[in-house]
Design a protein around this motif. Structure first.
Motif, PDB file in Angstrom:
ATOM      1  N   PRO A   1       0.809  -1.215   0.000  1.00 32.26           N
ATOM      2  CA  PRO A   1       0.000   0.000   0.000  1.00 32.26           C
ATOM      3  C   PRO A   1       0.851   1.278   0.000  1.00 32.26           C
ATOM      4  CG  PRO A   1      -0.849  -1.529   1.631  1.00 32.26           C
ATOM      5  CD  PRO A   1       0.442  -2.090   1.128  1.00 32.26           C
ATOM      6  N   ALA A   2       1.974   1.255   0.696  1.00 37.95           N
ATOM      7  CA  ALA A   2       2.845   2.435   0.730  1.00 37.95           C
ATOM      8  C   ALA A   2       3.393   2.729  -0.660  1.00 37.95           C
ATOM      9  CB  ALA A   2       3.993   2.236   1.708  1.00 37.95           C
ATOM     10  N   LYS A   3       3.717   1.682  -1.382  1.00 37.47           N
ATOM     11  CA  LYS A   3       4.240   1.859  -2.742  1.00 37.47           C
ATOM     12  C   LYS A   3       3.200   2.531  -3.632  1.00 37.47           C
ATOM     13  CE  LYS A   3       5.714  -0.774  -6.744  1.00 37.47           C
ATOM     14  NZ  LYS A   3       5.828  -2.099  -7.328  1.00 37.47           N
ATOM     15  N   SER A   4       1.981   2.031  -3.595  1.00 41.44           N
ATOM     16  CA  SER A   4       0.949   2.594  -4.469  1.00 41.44           C
ATOM     17  C   SER A   4       0.486   3.978  -3.991  1.00 41.44           C
ATOM     18  CB  SER A   4      -0.239   1.644  -4.590  1.00 41.44           C
ATOM     19  OG  SER A   4      -0.823   1.409  -3.339  1.00 41.44           O
ATOM     20  N   GLN A   5       0.455   4.202  -2.683  1.00 44.30           N
ATOM     21  CA  GLN A   5      -0.005   5.480  -2.146  1.00 44.30           C
ATOM     22  C   GLN A   5       1.003   6.613  -2.358  1.00 44.30           C
ATOM     23  OE1 GLN A   5      -0.633   4.349   1.902  1.00 44.30           O
ATOM     24  NE2 GLN A   5      -2.651   3.436   1.512  1.00 44.30           N
ATOM     25  N   SER A   6       2.278   6.277  -2.421  1.00 39.30           N
ATOM     26  CA  SER A   6       3.299   7.322  -2.521  1.00 39.30           C
ATOM     27  C   SER A   6       3.836   7.504  -3.937  1.00 39.30           C
ATOM     28  CB  SER A   6       4.458   7.004  -1.573  1.00 39.30           C
ATOM     29  OG  SER A   6       5.087   5.803  -1.962  1.00 39.30           O
ATOM     30  N   ARG A   7       3.388   6.714  -4.875  1.00 34.46           N
ATOM     31  CA  ARG A   7       3.937   6.741  -6.238  1.00 34.46           C
ATOM     32  C   ARG A   7       3.868   8.139  -6.877  1.00 34.46           C
ATOM     33  NH1 ARG A   7       5.239   3.362 -10.438  1.00 34.46           N
ATOM     34  NH2 ARG A   7       4.677   4.094 -12.513  1.00 34.46           N
ATOM     35  N   LYS A   8       2.683   8.722  -6.933  1.00 37.35           N
ATOM     36  CA  LYS A   8       2.532  10.023  -7.594  1.00 37.35           C
ATOM     37  C   LYS A   8       3.321  11.117  -6.874  1.00 37.35           C
ATOM     38  CE  LYS A   8      -1.892   9.165  -9.780  1.00 37.35           C
ATOM     39  NZ  LYS A   8      -3.305   9.511  -9.859  1.00 37.35           N
ATOM     40  N   ALA A   9       3.249  11.141  -5.554  1.00 38.68           N
ATOM     41  CA  ALA A   9       3.963  12.160  -4.782  1.00 38.68           C
ATOM     42  C   ALA A   9       5.477  12.012  -4.956  1.00 38.68           C
ATOM     43  CB  ALA A   9       3.591  12.078  -3.312  1.00 38.68           C
ATOM     44  N   CYS A  10       5.941  10.779  -5.016  1.00 43.09           N
ATOM     45  CA  CYS A  10       7.365  10.512  -5.212  1.00 43.09           C
ATOM     46  C   CYS A  10       7.826  11.021  -6.573  1.00 43.09           C
ATOM     47  CB  CYS A  10       7.618   9.013  -5.081  1.00 43.09           C
ATOM     48  SG  CYS A  10       9.299   8.515  -5.434  1.00 43.09           S
ATOM     49  N   ILE A  11       7.068  10.717  -7.598  1.00 45.50           N
ATOM     50  CA  ILE A  11       7.416  11.164  -8.949  1.00 45.50           C
ATOM     51  C   ILE A  11       7.421  12.686  -9.029  1.00 45.50           C
ATOM     52  CG2 ILE A  11       6.602  11.220 -11.347  1.00 45.50           C
ATOM     53  CD1 ILE A  11       5.690   8.284 -10.919  1.00 45.50           C
ATOM     54  N   GLU A  12       6.427  13.312  -8.434  1.00 44.96           N
ATOM     55  CA  GLU A  12       6.355  14.776  -8.459  1.00 44.96           C
ATOM     56  C   GLU A  12       7.520  15.403  -7.698  1.00 44.96           C
ATOM     57  OE1 GLU A  12       4.421  16.747 -10.312  1.00 44.96           O
ATOM     58  OE2 GLU A  12       3.729  14.851 -11.156  1.00 44.96           O
ATOM     59  N   ALA A  13       7.890  14.816  -6.564  1.00 45.29           N
ATOM     60  CA  ALA A  13       9.023  15.339  -5.793  1.00 45.29           C
ATOM     61  C   ALA A  13      10.319  15.218  -6.594  1.00 45.29           C
ATOM     62  CB  ALA A  13       9.150  14.593  -4.470  1.00 45.29           C
ATOM     63  N   MET A  14      10.488  14.104  -7.279  1.00 47.69           N
ATOM     64  CA  MET A  14      11.699  13.921  -8.076  1.00 47.69           C
ATOM     65  C   MET A  14      11.718  14.876  -9.272  1.00 47.69           C
ATOM     66  SD  MET A  14      12.638   9.868  -7.855  1.00 47.69           S
ATOM     67  CE  MET A  14      11.245   9.286  -8.765  1.00 47.69           C
ATOM     68  N   LYS A  15      10.562  15.085  -9.899  1.00 43.14           N
ATOM     69  CA  LYS A  15      10.496  16.035 -11.017  1.00 43.14           C
ATOM     70  C   LYS A  15      10.850  17.450 -10.561  1.00 43.14           C
ATOM     71  CE  LYS A  15       6.935  13.964 -13.981  1.00 43.14           C
ATOM     72  NZ  LYS A  15       5.543  14.151 -14.455  1.00 43.14           N
ATOM     73  N   SER A  16      10.275  17.858  -9.434  1.00 45.04           N
ATOM     74  CA  SER A  16      10.525  19.218  -8.962  1.00 45.04           C
ATOM     75  C   SER A  16      11.984  19.385  -8.532  1.00 45.04           C
ATOM     76  CB  SER A  16       9.560  19.590  -7.850  1.00 45.04           C
ATOM     77  OG  SER A  16      10.023  19.242  -6.599  1.00 45.04           O
ATOM     78  N   ARG A  17      12.575  18.360  -7.923  1.00 48.04           N
ATOM     79  CA  ARG A  17      13.994  18.436  -7.523  1.00 48.04           C
ATOM     80  C   ARG A  17      14.892  18.509  -8.744  1.00 48.04           C
ATOM     81  NH1 ARG A  17      17.126  18.236  -2.748  1.00 48.04           N
ATOM     82  NH2 ARG A  17      19.179  18.769  -3.520  1.00 48.04           N
ATOM     83  N   LEU A  18      14.570  17.727  -9.771  1.00 52.30           N
ATOM     84  CA  LEU A  18      15.357  17.770 -11.000  1.00 52.30           C
ATOM     85  C   LEU A  18      15.258  19.156 -11.646  1.00 52.30           C
ATOM     86  CD1 LEU A  18      17.074  16.386 -13.147  1.00 52.30           C
ATOM     87  CD2 LEU A  18      14.966  15.625 -14.238  1.00 52.30           C
ATOM     88  N   GLN A  19      14.066  19.698 -11.679  1.00 48.71           N
ATOM     89  CA  GLN A  19      13.888  21.030 -12.263  1.00 48.71           C
ATOM     90  C   GLN A  19      14.653  22.078 -11.470  1.00 48.71           C
ATOM     91  OE1 GLN A  19      12.204  21.648 -15.221  1.00 48.71           O
ATOM     92  NE2 GLN A  19      13.307  23.574 -14.968  1.00 48.71           N
ATOM     93  N   GLN A  20      14.628  21.959 -10.145  1.00 46.41           N
ATOM     94  CA  GLN A  20      15.363  22.887  -9.281  1.00 46.41           C
ATOM     95  C   GLN A  20      16.860  22.795  -9.558  1.00 46.41           C
ATOM     96  OE1 GLN A  20      14.957  21.899  -5.161  1.00 46.41           O
ATOM     97  NE2 GLN A  20      16.366  23.496  -4.492  1.00 46.41           N
ATOM     98  N   GLU A  21      17.380  21.577  -9.678  1.00 45.76           N
ATOM     99  CA  GLU A  21      18.803  21.393  -9.935  1.00 45.76           C
ATOM    100  C   GLU A  21      19.197  21.948 -11.306  1.00 45.76           C
ATOM    101  OE1 GLU A  21      21.221  20.277  -7.907  1.00 45.76           O
ATOM    102  OE2 GLU A  21      19.768  20.089  -6.303  1.00 45.76           O
ATOM    103  N   VAL A  22      18.371  21.722 -12.305  1.00 47.95           N
ATOM    104  CA  VAL A  22      18.654  22.239 -13.653  1.00 47.95           C
ATOM    105  C   VAL A  22      18.604  23.761 -13.662  1.00 47.95           C
ATOM    106  CG1 VAL A  22      17.784  22.339 -16.023  1.00 47.95           C
ATOM    107  CG2 VAL A  22      17.923  20.144 -14.847  1.00 47.95           C
ATOM    108  N   ASP A  23      17.640  24.327 -12.952  1.00 47.00           N
ATOM    109  CA  ASP A  23      17.512  25.786 -12.889  1.00 47.00           C
ATOM    110  C   ASP A  23      18.698  26.440 -12.174  1.00 47.00           C
ATOM    111  OD1 ASP A  23      15.131  25.631 -14.237  1.00 47.00           O
ATOM    112  OD2 ASP A  23      13.871  25.887 -12.444  1.00 47.00           O
ATOM    113  N   ASP A  24      19.289  25.715 -11.204  1.00 43.84           N
ATOM    114  CA  ASP A  24      20.418  26.255 -10.451  1.00 43.84           C
ATOM    115  C   ASP A  24      21.715  26.305 -11.275  1.00 43.84           C
ATOM    116  OD1 ASP A  24      18.804  26.629  -8.300  1.00 43.84           O
ATOM    117  OD2 ASP A  24      19.513  24.884  -7.162  1.00 43.84           O
ATOM    118  N   ILE A  25      21.719  25.610 -12.383  1.00 45.06           N
ATOM    119  CA  ILE A  25      22.943  25.549 -13.203  1.00 45.06           C
ATOM    120  C   ILE A  25      23.122  26.796 -14.017  1.00 45.06           C
ATOM    121  CG2 ILE A  25      24.033  24.376 -15.140  1.00 45.06           C
ATOM    122  CD1 ILE A  25      23.120  21.784 -13.953  1.00 45.06           C
TER     123      ILE A  25
END
Length: 143
Positions: free
Chosen positions: A119-143
């Protein structure tokens, strides 16, 4: 024969070249940001099921919850990146944390299953993906 020539802005090409040198560092940060969300959900689900609905009084020591953690992000020989959310070993009594977690998740002949990982895997999937997308965007923007 047709010939196509693309010209990209110099600042874009410069940021791409900087990104290339920091890929390993950025990917580790991105994976860690997503894994924190999954670990939080697993920890929450685990605390909800441990010692609940038992016929006998619970003998929970809290050691399984304390053993839950996140591994370092590692790259395998194929170039793929991995990070694991799981339980450290060994326990103080010599029993495997993985065995205890498996018994809680799937049950046994005299103990009903109390799923917390799936259940944790399925419940956190979307939030996990969104967090990783936003972190990647933040890192790219900082360059």
């Amino acid at each position: 024969m047709a010939n196509v020539q693309l010209k990209m802005p110099d600042d874009f090409l410069l940021s791409l070249s900087k990104l290339e040198g920091k890929t390993d560092e950025i990917l580790a940060k991105v994976l860690e940001s997503g894994s924190r969300i999954v670990e939080s959900k697993v920890r929450n689900n685990l605390s909800l099921v441990i010692g609940k609905g038992t016929k006998m009084p619970s003998h929970s020591t809290g050691e399984l919850e304390r053993a839950l953690g996140i591994s370092k992000p590692l790259q395998d020989r194929n170039g793929d990146w991995h990070i694991k959310v799981g339980f450290s070993e060994p326990r103080s009594d010599g029993t495997s944390n993985a065995l205890i977690a498996n018994t809680i998740e799937y049950g046994k002949h005299n103990q009903p299953a109390k799923p917390f990982l799936k259940p944790a895997k399925s419940q956190s999937r979307k939030a996990c993906i969104e967090a990783m997308k936003s972190r990647l965007q933040q890192e790219v923007d900082d360059i």
